[in-house]
Design a protein around this motif. Structure first.
Motif, PDB file in Angstrom:
ATOM      1  N   ILE C   2       0.975  -1.129  -0.120  1.00  0.00           N
ATOM      2  CA  ILE C   2      -0.035   0.109  -0.069  1.00  0.00           C
ATOM      3  C   ILE C   2       0.927   1.281   0.050  1.00  0.00           C
ATOM      4  N   ILE C   3       2.098   1.214   0.779  1.00  0.00           N
ATOM      5  CA  ILE C   3       2.967   2.121   0.799  1.00  0.00           C
ATOM      6  C   ILE C   3       3.284   2.525  -0.690  1.00  0.00           C
ATOM      7  N   LEU C   5       2.018   1.699  -3.407  1.00  0.00           N
ATOM      8  CA  LEU C   5       1.090   2.205  -4.328  1.00  0.00           C
ATOM      9  C   LEU C   5       0.996   3.812  -3.905  1.00  0.00           C
ATOM     10  N   LYS C   6       0.785   4.022  -2.883  1.00  0.00           N
ATOM     11  CA  LYS C   6       0.440   5.493  -2.352  1.00  0.00           C
ATOM     12  C   LYS C   6       1.670   6.384  -2.968  1.00  0.00           C
ATOM     13  N   LYS C   7       2.957   5.782  -2.863  1.00  0.00           N
ATOM     14  CA  LYS C   7       4.163   6.729  -3.643  1.00  0.00           C
ATOM     15  C   LYS C   7       4.026   6.738  -4.911  1.00  0.00           C
ATOM     16  N   GLY C   9       1.769   5.137  -7.119  1.00  0.00           N
ATOM     17  CA  GLY C   9       0.594   4.723  -7.709  1.00  0.00           C
ATOM     18  C   GLY C   9       0.121   5.988  -8.709  1.00  0.00           C
ATOM     19  N   ILE C  10       0.402   7.075  -8.642  1.00  0.00           N
ATOM     20  CA  ILE C  10       0.102   8.090  -9.659  1.00  0.00           C
ATOM     21  C   ILE C  10       0.935   7.926 -10.840  1.00  0.00           C
ATOM     22  N   GLU C 316      -9.360  20.946  -3.001  1.00  0.00           N
ATOM     23  CA  GLU C 316      -8.944  19.817  -2.183  1.00  0.00           C
ATOM     24  C   GLU C 316      -9.327  19.835  -0.601  1.00  0.00           C
ATOM     25  N   LYS C 320     -11.746  16.705   0.903  1.00  0.00           N
ATOM     26  CA  LYS C 320     -11.427  15.783   1.760  1.00  0.00           C
ATOM     27  C   LYS C 320     -12.433  16.206   3.037  1.00  0.00           C
TER      28      LYS C 320
END
Ligand SMILES: Nc1ncnc2c1ncn2[C@@H]1O[C@H](COP(=O)(O)OP(=O)(O)OP(=O)(O)O)[C@@H](O)[C@H]1O
Ligand SMILES: [Mg+2]
Lengths: 250, 316, 418
Positions: C2-3, C5-7, C9-10, C316, C320
């Motif tokens: 997940i980390i 992907l978070k980093k 992913g984009i 943003e 959120k």
């Protein structure tokens, strides 16, 4: 090597025909905390601008640790170990508080113009920046754009940027101007704390602060130093009382 | 040769005075408002097209009177409802606003008058040679242009030195921050200066559109030259703008007639180099063809080595 | 995972999009549109290294784009002739080198000051190069420009680049590389100090940096990417003319970048995509597209100076905090008068174009599926009424939007202090 950190010899500055600094001689010893006081418009900030290379000298010379620094550009003087703050807050308004401090660390810690390091990977620098943020009490606002900070916080940041690079000689121009009493107290503690073992030259109007902080005091009036001495002696110096303190108390 | 020199001098005078009509307004606007108006030459173009349109409808002379104030009004409206709103975002935004405006005006002109040059002829009354020297004619229209621009020059001088508004403008030139403190209605002064500068540019367009050419590209052609003029003259200096206008006009006019190239020059001192490629191009360029680049070269050099310009007091 | 992907992913998403898009939009037009977008993205991001990150407003950035393109084209011809042993896939690097050389020289000459002086010098240099381009035909090819043939023997991928889709993938790969590099550059000491110099050059000098050196380096790096984009241009079109170094190209990258927004890294990407799309699609539909483009630009300068990315980013926190639903109705309300105003303006513009440009203005014109005579007073009247009424209701709706916004920001602030 001499024990003189900063030496001004017969420094002159005029803007057009108006002479602002008329032959200032001053020697600040290493490790000394030296204050410059004087009435408004005496030329204190101008003197700082000369030392830090912001303005060219009209005559005379300035040495930093034995190096001739007169008329070097500001960044060269800074690299030789002299850092300064400004009377009017002078920070990087659109960058975050953290980024402001970190930028001030990059050159002194040897990263120069590097475009092959990633800042976030520079552990030492980031740790140091964190430490400075703690010291100036802005750690909780690190992500805010510096331009949006409250005034006193901007002043604190200004000091943070100035001391970040661990320069040996530090020039502070009215660091507590416009602060409340408690803020001033905190700022003085901060300054004392961060300048231990360094040479400090500070311009200040608040006499409390000056007598609290300084080892020696110089009095600048109309672009000339009329007296340089220990705080107690300055307090008693009749010339000073007339020229400066007298006006204050009157 | 003498003939060439005299006529080139006369023509540079005509062109130079025209340039001054444009650059004086631009430099005033810049030094008062801090805005480098990229749309200034577009007002010149509008002047030309308004002049053309009114001329074809009711004749040149009414056009000469009506078109410039129309352009001035347009300029004032642009200042009031456009530029002033953008001011809060800073100089870059203001500058970009004028860039966009120039773009829109050019396209608008395309839209209304088409992409080709329009025929905007010399008025009948002035369509004759006023004198003939060494078999070359000098047209009455050019004389008339010279007359108008000198008249404007004198009027401008009079306004700036003898009237109240002129004195305020002058104060603003030397101490831009001070005018606010004087308690004058600064926004109104700005609008007036912007409108006035635009009107001057419009007038230059009405008469210059005939002299040069009236086409949608005319603003893009002349605009950078006017920048060069105010940079070379020194931002905010009217005298500088005047001198630089004449200087640049002279450079451009004279360069056109000199058909020497580097190789000719070298041949003169006995060197005949055989080179190929890009050097060959360089060797062959005739001075007459360098006309378009000389002003820019001049500007870049001035900005690098003397940012105050020839006569300016402050840096850009 | 997940980390990760978070980093990244984009970036993964970006790669995926680049791979998949041409499989969805398969027409020749779409592929060349996508190719051009890729080039424009690099060019616009490189422009933002100057304007957004370094505070340098340039009117001559196309110089480096064009020079990169020309040098790459000459190199391409040498490669084709077998005299230069560089595989064609690396041609953008040749363009980049041209950019670096020119950028180093012109950058140093023009960066002593930022602000207006810099802007004017960049304008002057741009005009100088554009004018010289026509005088030096052996390098710039005169009016016709230079042509090349990208089908060469020397490749490392084995692609022959005969098909546009192959060229597209080459551009996409380079685009991704360049975007990643430019993003990483913002994270380096130089990138950060460029921000510092933008914000306050005097102060930057007192933390050890020479503003001019910082600007020059930033300028040179930007010129590298502009040159690389130019190299891709050469491959993509196989022809390059003096126009690529000209004022129009410089102006259009400026507008792209600004419309996208200079304050965030991704802004110019949005601008490049949108404007390239407008360029290619609108240009086919209406002659007036440049006018619409200009109006859009001025509209952005006046009402949204932070560009599209700025508009997105102010939402943003609202997003959120799940408060978007409070804003959307107001946006819907304001969209209507905007649309009406725009339609009114469009009718007027199109009528005028018809009158001035069509062969016979008496012929009926077609707009939005309706056929009418351009001289008809109904059309003129309608357009004027629409614009005036639209403006009237626009102002009403704007106050509603402002009201909603202040409500929402109140709530947001409340949430922060609690
Ligand atoms: N760049 C300049 N050009 C012209 N005059 C200047 C300039 N900078 C300072 N001065 C003048 O020099 C004099 C001294 O200014 P300076 O700011 O050094 O005083 P100061 O002692 O710091 O006063 P304060 O206590 O108000 O900060 C003032 O009269 C000021 O107007
Ligand atoms: Mg001071």
């Amino acid at each position: 090597m001499s024990t003189t950190a900063l030496k001004l010899a017969d420094v002159h500055k005029s803007f057009g025909s108006s002479k602002i600094i008329n032959g200032v001689n001053l020697a600040v010893a290493k490790g000394e905390r030296h204050a410059i006081i004087g009435p408004n418009g005496a030329g204190k900030s101008t003197l700082f601008n000369l030392i830090s290379g912001f303005y060219p000298l009209s005559a005379g010379y300035i040495e930093l640790n034995g190096h001739m620094i007169s008329n070097l550009p500001p960044h060269r003087i800074n690299r030789l170990g002299l850092s300064r703050s400004f009377q009017v807050t002078n920070i990087f308004p659109k960058m975050s508080v953290f980024e402001n401090v970190r930028c001030a660390l990059l050159w002194p810690m040897g990263y120069g113009y590097s475009f092959w390091h990633l800042c976030d990977r520079l552990k030492k620098i980031n740790a140091k920046a964190e430490e400075i943020l703690e010291r100036i009490n802005l750690a909780d606002r690190r992500h805010i754009p510096a331009g949006l900070l409250a005034y006193a916080d901007q002043r604190a940041l200004e000091i943070g940027i100035t001391i970040a690079g661990n320069a040996e000689v530090i020039l502070l121009d009215e660091p507590t101007a416009g602060m409340s009493l408690s803020e001033t107290e905190r700022a003085v503690e901060l300054i004392r704390d961060v300048t231990t073992g360094k040479t400090l030259l500070v311009v200040e109007h608040d006499m409390q602060v000056v007598f609290n902080l300084a080892d020696r005091i110089s009095v600048l009036v109309y672009g000339e130093i009329v007296a340089t001495d220990h705080p107690d002696k300055i307090r008693q110096n009749p010339q000073v009382q007339e020229a400066y303190l007298g006006k204050e108390s009157a | 040769m003498l003939e060439y020199i005299i006529f080139s001098l006369l023509n540079s005078l005509v062109l130079g005075m025209l340039l001054f009509m444009l650059s004086s307004g631009l430099t005033l606007i810049f030094s008062m408002m801090g805005v480098l108006n990229f749309a200034h030459a577009s007002f010149y173009m509008l002047g030309a097209y308004f002049g053309y349109q009114i001329s074809t409808a009711i004749g040149f002379w009414p056009a000469l009177i009506i078109a410039p104030p129309l352009v001035g009004l347009f300029g004032a409206l642009v200042e009031r409802y456009g530029l002033r709103n953008v001011h809060k975002y800073g100089h870059v935004a203001e500058l970009l606003f004028t860039v966009g405006l120039a773009f829109i005006i050019e396209e608008g002109v395309n839209l209304i008058w088409g992409r080709n040059a329009v025929t905007y002829p010399i008025p009948k009354l002035l369509d004759f040679p006023i004198f003939t020297l060494f078999n070359t004619e000098f047209s009455a229209y050019r004389m008339f242009m010279l007359f108008i621009s000198v008249a404007i020059f004198i009027a401008l001088y009079w306004i700036l030195t003898r009237t109240r508004i002129g004195l305020i403008i002058q104060a603003a030139l030397t101490h831009p921050q001070m005018v606010n403190a004087l308690g004058h209605n600064v926004p109104a002064v700005f609008m007036l200066v912007f409108g006035g500068g635009s009107a001057l540019a419009g007038l230059a367009g009405v008469i210059g559109g005939i002299f040069l050419v009236t086409e949608p590209a005319m603003a893009a052609t002349l605009g950078p030259i006017v920048f060069v003029v105010i940079v070379v003259g020194g931002m905010g200096s009217l005298t500088g703008a005047f001198v630089a206008s004449l200087l640049l006009a002279a450079i451009q006019t004279f360069a056109v007639g000199i058909e020497y190239s580097l190789s000719d020059l070298l041949a003169l001192v006995g060197i005949r180099a055989e080179v190929g490629g890009i050097l060959k191009d360089l060797w062959r360029i005739q001075l007459s063809h360098t006309g378009p680049i000389l002003p820019y070269l001049f500007m870049v050099l001035i900005l690098m080595f003397r940012p105050k310009g020839l006569m300016g007091k402050r840096e850009t | 995972m997940i980390i990760f992907l978070k980093k990244f992913g984009i970036w993964l998403a970006a790669v995926l999009i680049c791979v998949v898009l041409p499989l969805i939009f398969r027409s020749g037009f779409s592929i060349s549109l996508l190719s051009q977008m890729g080039i424009a993205i690099i060019f616009a991001l490189s422009y933002n290294m100057l304007l957004g990150q370094g505070g340098m407003l340039s009117f001559g950035h196309a110089v480096y784009y064009g020079l990169g393109g020309f040098l790459a084209m000459h190199a391409l011809n040498r490669i084709g002739a077998g005299t230069l042993p560089i595989p064609i896939e690396l041609l953008p690097l040749v363009g980049g080198v041209a950019g670096v050389l020119a950028g180093l020289v012109f950058g140093w000459l023009s960066t002593a000051r930022a602000s207006t002086t810099f802007a004017l010098i960049s304008l002057g240099i741009g005009e100088l190069i554009a004018a010289s381009a026509l005088m030096l035909p052996s390098f710039f090819g005169g009016e016709q420009g230079i042509i090349g043939d990208r089908v060469v023997k020397l490749t490392i991928t084995g692609f022959r680049f005969g098909k546009q889709i192959e060229v597209y993938y080459l551009i996409a790969v380079w685009m991704l590389i360049c975007v990643a590099l430019m993003y990483l550059l913002t994270q380096t000491p130089l990138g950060r100090v460029a921000n510092a110099v933008r914000d306050n050059p005097e102060r930057a000098a007192f933390i050890g940096y020479a503003p001019r050196t910082v600007r020059t380096l930033q300028f040179t790096l930007a010129a590298f990417f502009a040159g690389a984009a130019g190299g891709l241009f050469a491959i993509n079109y196989e022809i390059i003319t003096a126009e690529t170094v000209g004022a129009q190209a410089s102006g259009s990258v400026l507008m792209m970048t600004y419309i996208g927004g200079v304050g965030h890294f991704f802004g110019p990407i949005l601008g490049a995509i949108l404007i390239t799309f407008m360029q290619l699609s609108l240009a086919g539909v209406t002659h007036a597209w440049l006018l619409y483009f200009g109006l859009l630009f001025v509209g952005m300068v006046m009402w949204a100076p932070n560009g599209l990315s700025g508009i997105i980013m102010v939402h943003e926190p609202v997003w959120k905090a799940r408060l978007m639903k409070r804003l959307l109705p107001a946006y819907g309300l304001i969209a209507l008068p905007c649309l009406i105003m725009f339609l009114g303006a469009m009718i007027l513009i199109e009528i005028n174009y018809h009158l001035s440009l069509s062969i016979n203005p008496e012929n009926p014109m077609h707009l939005l599926g309706i056929t009418f005579r351009a001289q008809s007073p109904v059309a003129w009247g309608l357009s004027l009424v629409m614009m005036v009424a639209g403006f009237f209701f626009f102002r009403k709706a704007r106050s509603v939007v402002q009201e909603r916004w202040s409500e929402v920001s109140q709530t947001l602030k409340g949430g922060l202090t609690r």
